[in-house]
Design a protein around this motif. Structure first.
Motif, PDB file in Angstrom:
ATOM      1  N   UNK A 131      90.158 105.851  -9.682  1.00  0.00           N
ATOM      2  CA  UNK A 131      89.376 106.068  -8.459  1.00  0.00           C
ATOM      3  C   UNK A 131      89.944 105.299  -7.281  1.00  0.00           C
ATOM      4  N   UNK A 132      90.370 104.073  -7.520  1.00  0.00           N
ATOM      5  CA  UNK A 132      90.837 103.229  -6.422  1.00  0.00           C
ATOM      6  C   UNK A 132      92.166 103.688  -5.839  1.00  0.00           C
ATOM      7  N   UNK A 133      92.805 104.660  -6.452  1.00  0.00           N
ATOM      8  CA  UNK A 133      94.070 105.177  -5.923  1.00  0.00           C
ATOM      9  C   UNK A 133      93.858 106.376  -5.007  1.00  0.00           C
ATOM     10  N   UNK A 134      92.622 106.763  -4.784  1.00  0.00           N
ATOM     11  CA  UNK A 134      92.316 107.917  -3.955  1.00  0.00           C
ATOM     12  C   UNK A 134      91.540 107.524  -2.700  1.00  0.00           C
ATOM     13  N   UNK A 135      91.938 108.095  -1.593  1.00  0.00           N
ATOM     14  CA  UNK A 135      91.086 108.068  -0.413  1.00  0.00           C
ATOM     15  C   UNK A 135      89.925 109.038  -0.660  1.00  0.00           C
ATOM     16  N   UNK A 164      88.377 113.771  -2.956  1.00  0.00           N
ATOM     17  CA  UNK A 164      89.287 112.670  -3.269  1.00  0.00           C
ATOM     18  C   UNK A 164      90.718 113.157  -3.133  1.00  0.00           C
ATOM     19  N   UNK A 165      91.567 112.300  -2.574  1.00  0.00           N
ATOM     20  CA  UNK A 165      92.955 112.701  -2.424  1.00  0.00           C
ATOM     21  C   UNK A 165      93.854 111.528  -2.122  1.00  0.00           C
ATOM     22  N   UNK A 166      95.121 111.744  -2.301  1.00  0.00           N
ATOM     23  CA  UNK A 166      96.076 110.681  -2.049  1.00  0.00           C
ATOM     24  C   UNK A 166      96.270 110.394  -0.569  1.00  0.00           C
ATOM     25  N   UNK A 167      96.045 111.391   0.281  1.00  0.00           N
ATOM     26  CA  UNK A 167      96.269 111.232   1.710  1.00  0.00           C
ATOM     27  C   UNK A 167      94.991 110.987   2.495  1.00  0.00           C
ATOM     28  N   UNK A 168      93.915 111.682   2.117  1.00  0.00           N
ATOM     29  CA  UNK A 168      92.667 111.517   2.838  1.00  0.00           C
ATOM     30  C   UNK A 168      92.754 112.028   4.259  1.00  0.00           C
ATOM     31  N   UNK A 169      91.997 111.399   5.150  1.00  0.00           N
ATOM     32  CA  UNK A 169      92.028 111.781   6.555  1.00  0.00           C
ATOM     33  C   UNK A 169      91.005 112.841   6.897  1.00  0.00           C
ATOM     34  N   UNK A 170      91.157 113.456   8.053  1.00  0.00           N
ATOM     35  CA  UNK A 170      90.199 114.436   8.562  1.00  0.00           C
ATOM     36  C   UNK A 170      90.484 115.854   8.103  1.00  0.00           C
ATOM     37  N   UNK A 171      91.677 116.093   7.628  1.00  0.00           N
ATOM     38  CA  UNK A 171      92.072 117.430   7.218  1.00  0.00           C
ATOM     39  C   UNK A 171      91.768 117.630   5.742  1.00  0.00           C
ATOM     40  N   UNK A 172      91.132 118.747   5.426  1.00  0.00           N
ATOM     41  CA  UNK A 172      90.801 119.014   4.022  1.00  0.00           C
ATOM     42  C   UNK A 172      92.049 119.118   3.156  1.00  0.00           C
ATOM     43  N   UNK A 173      93.198 119.376   3.790  1.00  0.00           N
ATOM     44  CA  UNK A 173      94.450 119.461   3.030  1.00  0.00           C
ATOM     45  C   UNK A 173      94.843 118.111   2.431  1.00  0.00           C
ATOM     46  N   UNK A 174      94.226 117.053   2.897  1.00  0.00           N
ATOM     47  CA  UNK A 174      94.535 115.729   2.384  1.00  0.00           C
ATOM     48  C   UNK A 174      93.815 115.370   1.095  1.00  0.00           C
ATOM     49  N   UNK A 175      93.033 116.331   0.585  1.00  0.00           N
ATOM     50  CA  UNK A 175      92.221 116.074  -0.588  1.00  0.00           C
ATOM     51  C   UNK A 175      92.531 117.098  -1.675  1.00  0.00           C
ATOM     52  N   UNK A 176      92.732 116.610  -2.881  1.00  0.00           N
ATOM     53  CA  UNK A 176      93.078 117.485  -3.992  1.00  0.00           C
ATOM     54  C   UNK A 176      91.873 117.838  -4.860  1.00  0.00           C
ATOM     55  N   UNK A 177      90.855 117.003  -4.797  1.00  0.00           N
ATOM     56  CA  UNK A 177      89.720 117.186  -5.688  1.00  0.00           C
ATOM     57  C   UNK A 177      88.433 117.241  -4.876  1.00  0.00           C
ATOM     58  N   UNK A 178      87.543 118.137  -5.298  1.00  0.00           N
ATOM     59  CA  UNK A 178      86.303 118.375  -4.570  1.00  0.00           C
ATOM     60  C   UNK A 178      85.122 118.404  -5.533  1.00  0.00           C
ATOM     61  N   UNK A 179      83.983 117.914  -5.054  1.00  0.00           N
ATOM     62  CA  UNK A 179      82.752 118.029  -5.801  1.00  0.00           C
ATOM     63  C   UNK A 179      82.129 119.402  -5.607  1.00  0.00           C
ATOM     64  N   UNK A 180      81.020 119.613  -6.262  1.00  0.00           N
ATOM     65  CA  UNK A 180      80.362 120.921  -6.241  1.00  0.00           C
ATOM     66  C   UNK A 180      79.464 121.101  -5.034  1.00  0.00           C
ATOM     67  N   UNK A 181      79.167 120.030  -4.338  1.00  0.00           N
ATOM     68  CA  UNK A 181      78.332 120.115  -3.144  1.00  0.00           C
ATOM     69  C   UNK A 181      76.898 119.717  -3.396  1.00  0.00           C
ATOM     70  N   UNK A 182      76.277 119.164  -2.387  1.00  0.00           N
ATOM     71  CA  UNK A 182      74.882 118.744  -2.459  1.00  0.00           C
ATOM     72  C   UNK A 182      74.180 119.211  -1.189  1.00  0.00           C
TER      73      UNK A 182
END
Length: 122
Positions: free
Chosen positions: A29-33, A98-116
C-alpha cells in the motif's frame, strides 16, 4: 495486484459530514499514491483529491478545497476522505484509486475501487 474497497457513503443533509474509507489489500500500500474521484449522473469522472505515497503531499480540486481532507494510514492499508460542509452538488459515486504516479489525471492510477454513493439532500 491491489484490491480497493470503499465504505462510508450514504445520505446526508446539506452542511453535514461523511468520511469515506478505502481499504487496500496486499502489503504494498505504501508504494502507491492514492486518489479520490467522483462521478455524478450524466457527467464525466472528475478528480477530487490525491495524496502522495508517504502522505506528505496532498492536492485538491478547487471545488472541495477547504471542505474535504484526504489522508492515509499506511499501517492500516487505508485511505480516507473526510468530507465536511457537504453541498448538493457533491452528490456522486466516489471512487478511490491507487497508482504509482497518482496526481489529478485518472491515467495515473492503475487500480480502482467499486465506488461508494454519496447523496446530499438540500
Amino acid at each position: 495486484q491491489v484490491q480497493l474497497v470503499e465504505s462510508g457513503g450514504g445520505l446526508v443533509q446539506a452542511g453535514g459530514s461523511l468520511r469515506l474509507s478505502c481499504a487496500a489489500s496486499g502489503r504494498t500500500f505504501s508504494t502507491y499514491a492514492m486518489g479520490w474521484f467522483r462521478q455524478a449522473p450524466g457527467t464525466e469522472r472528475e478528480f477530487v483529491a490525491a495524496i502522495s505515497k508517504n502522505g506528505g503531499n496532498t492536492d485538491y480540486a478547487d471545488s472541495v478545497k477547504g471542505r474535504f481532507t484526504i489522508s492515509r494510514g499506511n499501517a492500516k492499508n487505508t485511505a480516507y476522505l473526510q468530507m465536511n460542509s457537504l453541498k448538493p452538488e457533491d452528490a456522486a459515486v466516489y471512487y478511490c484509486a491507487a497508482g504509482g504516479f497518482g496526481g489529478r489525471d485518472s491515467e495515473g492510477y492503475a487500480y480502482w475501487g467499486q465506488g461508494s454513493q454519496v447523496t446530499v439532500s438540500s
